[in-house]
Structure formats: structure tokens, C-alpha cells
Design an enzyme around this catalytic site. Structure first.
Site, PDB file in Angstrom:
ATOM      1  N   SER A 232       0.851  -1.185   0.000  1.00  0.00           N
ATOM      2  CA  SER A 232       0.000   0.000   0.000  1.00  0.00           C
ATOM      3  C   SER A 232       0.900   1.253   0.000  1.00  0.00           C
ATOM      4  CB  SER A 232      -0.954  -0.043   1.195  1.00  0.00           C
ATOM      5  OG  SER A 232      -2.026   0.857   1.009  1.00  0.00           O
TER       6      SER A 232
ATOM      7  N   ASP B 274      -8.267  -5.347  -6.583  1.00  0.00           N
ATOM      8  CA  ASP B 274      -7.931  -4.324  -5.591  1.00  0.00           C
ATOM      9  C   ASP B 274      -8.208  -2.941  -6.171  1.00  0.00           C
ATOM     10  OD1 ASP B 274      -6.810  -2.707  -3.634  1.00  0.00           O
ATOM     11  OD2 ASP B 274      -4.740  -3.095  -4.284  1.00  0.00           O
TER      12      ASP B 274
ATOM     13  N   HIS C 199      -6.070  -6.457  -2.068  1.00  0.00           N
ATOM     14  CA  HIS C 199      -5.037  -5.512  -1.671  1.00  0.00           C
ATOM     15  C   HIS C 199      -3.918  -6.195  -0.869  1.00  0.00           C
ATOM     16  CE1 HIS C 199      -3.716  -1.392  -1.037  1.00  0.00           C
ATOM     17  NE2 HIS C 199      -3.684  -1.548   0.270  1.00  0.00           N
TER      18      HIS C 199
END
Length: 537
Positions: free
Chosen positions: A208, A470, A495
Site C-alpha cells: 500500500s 484491488d 489488496h
């Protein structure tokens, strides 16, 4: 001190950190953390700030805690070691002697010695737990490759919060650029502390926002970071992130993960019903409040927008963390709830499924209700006291206002959810909390893309890994940009799924992607050895 197996904490008591140029890195000092920083903060807030972004971040924290929190319950021969580095608060000003303590974790069980590789697992916008170096795919690669695994917590998050609170004047030192300077400093300091050979390749891992940092660390410090694996890394900043809900909508129709066109239609119907009830008078709103478990009344338009935003985040979270251990809901489970009442003609229909989904998520996160008060949220975000949770809502809002944007909207005609909260109300938080205008936020987003290159960063020896289910993959690099900027796009993956521990239920596409990551690492490490021979090392 034994730099290999000895206790890594408390090597030197204090000492002032110097400043320096971020491109060259600033050397850090290892110290013992003050006692007041010793105890971890509570993992759950009972009355969290009310925002869709906050709910999504709490879902992410919940999944990471589930994944990494079990790292010390696996019968490991030795627990990871905790250490602290004294870092300059302002690494770009050599005359500023203020410092803070940055926490790191070390797993040296599989390290082959000073010449072995080092895997540097970067923390993002939250606490970094010891499981970060014990669990997950980066740690799982260490035995086969003989790597030392180090986890570095991000400044201003977790227990790595500088003294002095979170006033705006202090938050000036919270940015991705400051975090990268910390990476460079930690790389140099830890090399000394562990007697890492100058020829040892350092490889960054992150997921991320931390995945973006991993890619940018290689971009900005190619002399310090040999290569990077950037998972689900949103390297393109964007003010209006409407694409997030485009992917959520598409994923709700994806039969491979349990979606269908009926599920997507049911989600739209559920939100339409919530909005109908909000417009139907005080009695209907009171009933809605009771059924959805809202903490406060829903008479104000801004509070209605917060409720709709949290429900939207609840659905988005099911997509974002689909199929991950610890996630409260998968897409298949959510669709099952939304479509459950079709056969018996229940008056609740899809709305009843959405209500049950909200109950499941709240229970998983330890929340007694959905906090919907805009005024309460603003008050919490204005609190400049030292944080009592590792989630860091004020800090992350500051970074979105000054660097990234990332404001999820649903104003496109094809979006199945409510158009509230709209972009102006989200940008208004930057004004209310930090005094930053919408135009300044837009300029900050543009500067970030100019500085890092957006989705064409130009960094060599970086592997971008994404899942096409995602929502964040649209801001990452999903296709190879050249022979040294590789990319993996995993079908139907959510994700940062590649970073999770392996499970028997993992689909073949995920197994294949992890195999390719391992092969890429082998190629890089071979290249590192060849360069040592060429350089006469």
C-alpha cells in the site's frame, strides 16, 4: 555488543543526531526507548472518528493485526528483537538538532551472515508489529535466500511519534520525503550495528502506501537500496479517486470472487433504500439509526453523508480485503447477505443484507456503533495530543491533505452507491482541521506526482505487484514499464494479498505470482554477486 545475535536494543544511551542531505542519507543512532513509549497502545478505539477513510484504515489494521499478530505464536525458536534508532526530526536542516526515536524489529534467524541479503520491510501509516518480520511472504522468503529481515516503523505512527504532540508546526516533518530520509539513515545505521557487508544487497518490501515508499526508496537511493518489491503501491497521487468505486462496482459483478450482476444491483438498491429513509422524515431516520447502529441522530445533512460514506467503505472494504484472513467480509459473503431475502420477499431486501453486513464489521472491529457525527469527527481530528492508538487518523489526514489526496468519491453516474460524501466535503476537512484550502491540496497532489513521476517513476530494479480486484491497483504500475521495471497483475487478487502468509486455500494464480517474485529476487541477488565480482569485491 554482539552485532549478529546480541540484544539490539540499548546499545547507546541517547546522543544527538546530526542533520544532512536526504539524498545521501542521515546516519542514525541506536538508543533505548524511554519507558513511556514501552507499552503498546490499545488496538481498538471504541469511538473512532467518523469517516469512510477511517473505517477502511481500521479494516486494514484489523487484517494486518490478524496476519502479523500471530507471528509470535508459531513456536519460533527466537522472538524478533526490538530496537530504536535516534533520527533527526528535520533531516533536511543540518543546524536542527532535534531528534525522535524510530522503532524497528529484527529477525536474524535465517541470516547467513554479513554478506547475506537484507530485506527491509517498510511500515506505513500505522503501527508496525513484531509479526511484520516473522509472518507474511517477505519473511517466508528469508530462509531460502539467507536474508536478515528488518521492519522499520514510519515516523509519526505507532510508537515512533516525536515528542511534542501533533500540532501543525510539528506535522511539517511528516511526509513521504521525510520517511525516505529515515530509510536512508536506517540503512546506514543498521549496516553498522549488524556488521552488514558493504556488498550486501538491501531489498525493500512494502504494501500500500509503504509499497510506494519501497519503490521511491529505490528511485531516490539507488546507491543504498539495491531493489524493491512494491505491493499494491499507489504511486500516482490523485485528488478525486472515483476510480476506487469503479473497481468496487466491477468486482461486485466478478463471478470468480463470488460477485454477480444481481449482487451489484442489490448493492445499489440497498443504498437507494438508505437514502429514501433519510429523506422520509424524523421517524424514518430514527428507525434507520436503530437498525444500522448509528451512534447519533441523523438529522443533519453532514451526518447523513458520514453514514453513507461509512456504508460505502464497508462495501469497498469487502472488495479491498476480499479473501484475506481476518477480513470480516468477503465479496462472496457480502453478496450472499445482499441477496439472501430474494426468495421470501422480505420487506428489508438488500437493505437488510447491508444492515447485517454493518453489524458483522462493527463486531469484528470492536465498535459498539457507527459514529456518524461530523462535528465529533472534526473535534477528534483536531486533537493534537500524543495519539492513543496506532491507527493515526490525524497524521494520515495530514498526509492526504499535503501530498496524496486519495479522496474516494461516487459522483459518476455508473457508481452504485450514494453520491455523498462529495469531494468538496472531504476537502473541507483539510480546511477545518489544518487550515489548508482545496486549491492548496490540489497543488500538493500535483507536486507529489511531479517529484516521484506518478505511474512512470523511472526506478530500476523494482517489481510492482498488484491484484486486479484491488481498487488501489489503478494508481499503481500494473504493466511492465521496461526490462528493469517489472510488474505482476494477479487475477482476482485483493489488496497486498501477495504479502500475506501462504494458505492451502490460495488460488493457483497467487501461488504462481509468489513463485515469480521469488524468481525475480533470485535474479537480483545473482546480479548483485556478479557486480561484486566485476567490481573486484
Amino acid at each position: 555488543m554482539d552485532n549478529r545475535n546480541g540484544k539490539t536494543e540499548g546499545a547507546r544511551p541517547g546522543g544527538g543526531g546530526g542533520g544532512g542531505d536526504a539524498e545521501g542519507g542521515v546516519t542514525g543512532e541506536e538508543v533505548r526507548a524511554p519507558r513511556r513509549w514501552r507499552a503498546e497502545a490499545p488496538k481498538t478505539l471504541r469511538s473512532p472518528a467518523a469517516s469512510a477513510a477511517s473505517l477502511l484504515r481500521r479494516l486494514g489494521t484489523h487484517v494486518r493485526q490478524f496476519r502479523e499478530g500471530s507471528g509470535l505464536r508459531l513456536g519460533a525458536a527466537a522472538p524478533p528483537k526490538e530496537g530504536w534508532l535516534e533520527q533527526p526530526l528535520d533531516p533536511f536542516n543540518a543546524s536542527d538538532g532535534r531528534c525522535f526515536l524510530q522503532r524497528y524489529w529484527v529477525n536474524d534467524q535465517h541470516w547467513t551472515g554479513p554478506d547475506g541479503p537484507v530485506f527491509l520491510h517498510l511500515g506505513g501509516e500505522g503501527s508496525l508489529w513484531p509479526g511484520s518480520v516473522m509472518r507474511g511472504h517477505p519473511a517466508a522468503l528469508a530462509p531460502a535466500l539467507g536474508a536478515l529481515v528488518v521492519g522499520l516503523e514510519h515516523r509519526f505512527y505507532g510508537l515512533s511519534v516525536p515528542a511534542g504532540g501533533l500540532e501543525v508546526a510539528q506535522l511539517r516533518y511528516l511526509s513521504s520525503r521525510h520517511a525516505l530520509a529515515d530509510v536512508g539513515a536506517a540503512r546506514l545505521a543498521l549496516s553498522r550495528l549488524f556488521n552488514v557487508s558493504a556488498s550486501s544487497p538491501w531489498i525493500c518490501f512494502g504494501g500500500s502506501y509503504a509499497g510506494s515508499l519501497a519503490a521511491w526508496a529505490r528511485l531516490k537511493f539507488p546507491h543504498l537500496i539495491f531493489a524493491s518489491v512494491a505491493s499494491s503501491a499507489p504511486v500516482r497521487a490523485v485528488l478525486d479517486f472515483s476510480e476506487y468505486n469503479d473497481v468496487v462496482s466491477r468486482s461486485l459483478r466478478n463471478a470468480a470472487i463470488g460477485g454477480s450482476s444481481e449482487c451489484r444491483a442489490a448493492a445499489a438498491a440497498a443504498f437507494a433504500e438508505v437514502e429514501r429513509r433519510l429523506r422520509s422524515g424524523a421517524a424514518a431516520r430514527a428507525e434507520l439509526r436503530a437498525e444500522l447502529g448509528a451512534c447519533g441522530p441523523l438529522g443533519r445533512v453532514e451526518d447523513q453523508a458520514e453514514l453513507l460514506g461509512q456504508l460505502q467503505a464497508l462495501v469497498g472494504g469487502a472488495v479491498q480485503y476480499d479473501g484475506q484472513a481476518g477480513a470480516p467480509l468477503s465479496v462472496r459473503q457480502l453478496c450472499g447477505l445482499l441477496l439472501a431475502d430474494r426468495s421470501n420477499c422480505s420487506r428489508l431486501g438488500p437493505y437488510g443484507g447491508l444492515r447485517r453486513a454493518a453489524q458483522i464489521v462493527m463486531r469484528s472491529l470492536g465498535q459498539r456503533c457507527l459514529s456518524v457525527s461530523r462535528a465529533e469527527m472534526v473535534a477528534q481530528l483536531r486533537d493534537t495530543a500524543a495519539p492513543v492508538s496506532g491507527v493515526g487518523d490525524r497524521q494520515w489526514l495530514y498526509q492526504t491533505c499535503t501530498e496524496f489526496g486519495f479522496y474516494v468519491t461516487c459522483e459518476d453516474p455508473g457508481c452504485p452507491f450514494s453520491q455523498l460524501p462529495a469531494l468538496p466535503s472531504q476537502l473541507d476537512l483539510c480546511e477545518q482541521v489544518f487550515g489548508l484550502s482545496a486549491s492548496s491540496v490540489a497543488r500538493a497532489v500535483a507536486r507529489t506526482n511531479s517529484y516521484y513521476g506518478g505511474q512512470s517513476p523511472g526506478a530500476t530494479q523494482v517489481l510492482f505487484v498488484n491484484g486486479d480486484a484491488d481498487p488501489w491497483h489503478v494508481l499503481s504500475v500494473a504493466q511492465a514499464l521496461g526490462p528493469s521495471e517489472a510488474a505482476l497483475l494477479i487475477p482476482d487478487a485483493s489488496h497486498c494479498l501477495d504479502m500475506a502468509p501462504e494458505r492451502p486455500s490460495d488460488p493457483p494464480s497467487l501461488r504462481l505470482a509468489r513463485q515469480k517474485i521469488f524468481q525475480q529476487l533470485q535474479t537480483w541477488l545473482r546480479r548483485a554477486k556478479e557486480s561484486q565480482v566485476t567490481d573486484g569485491i
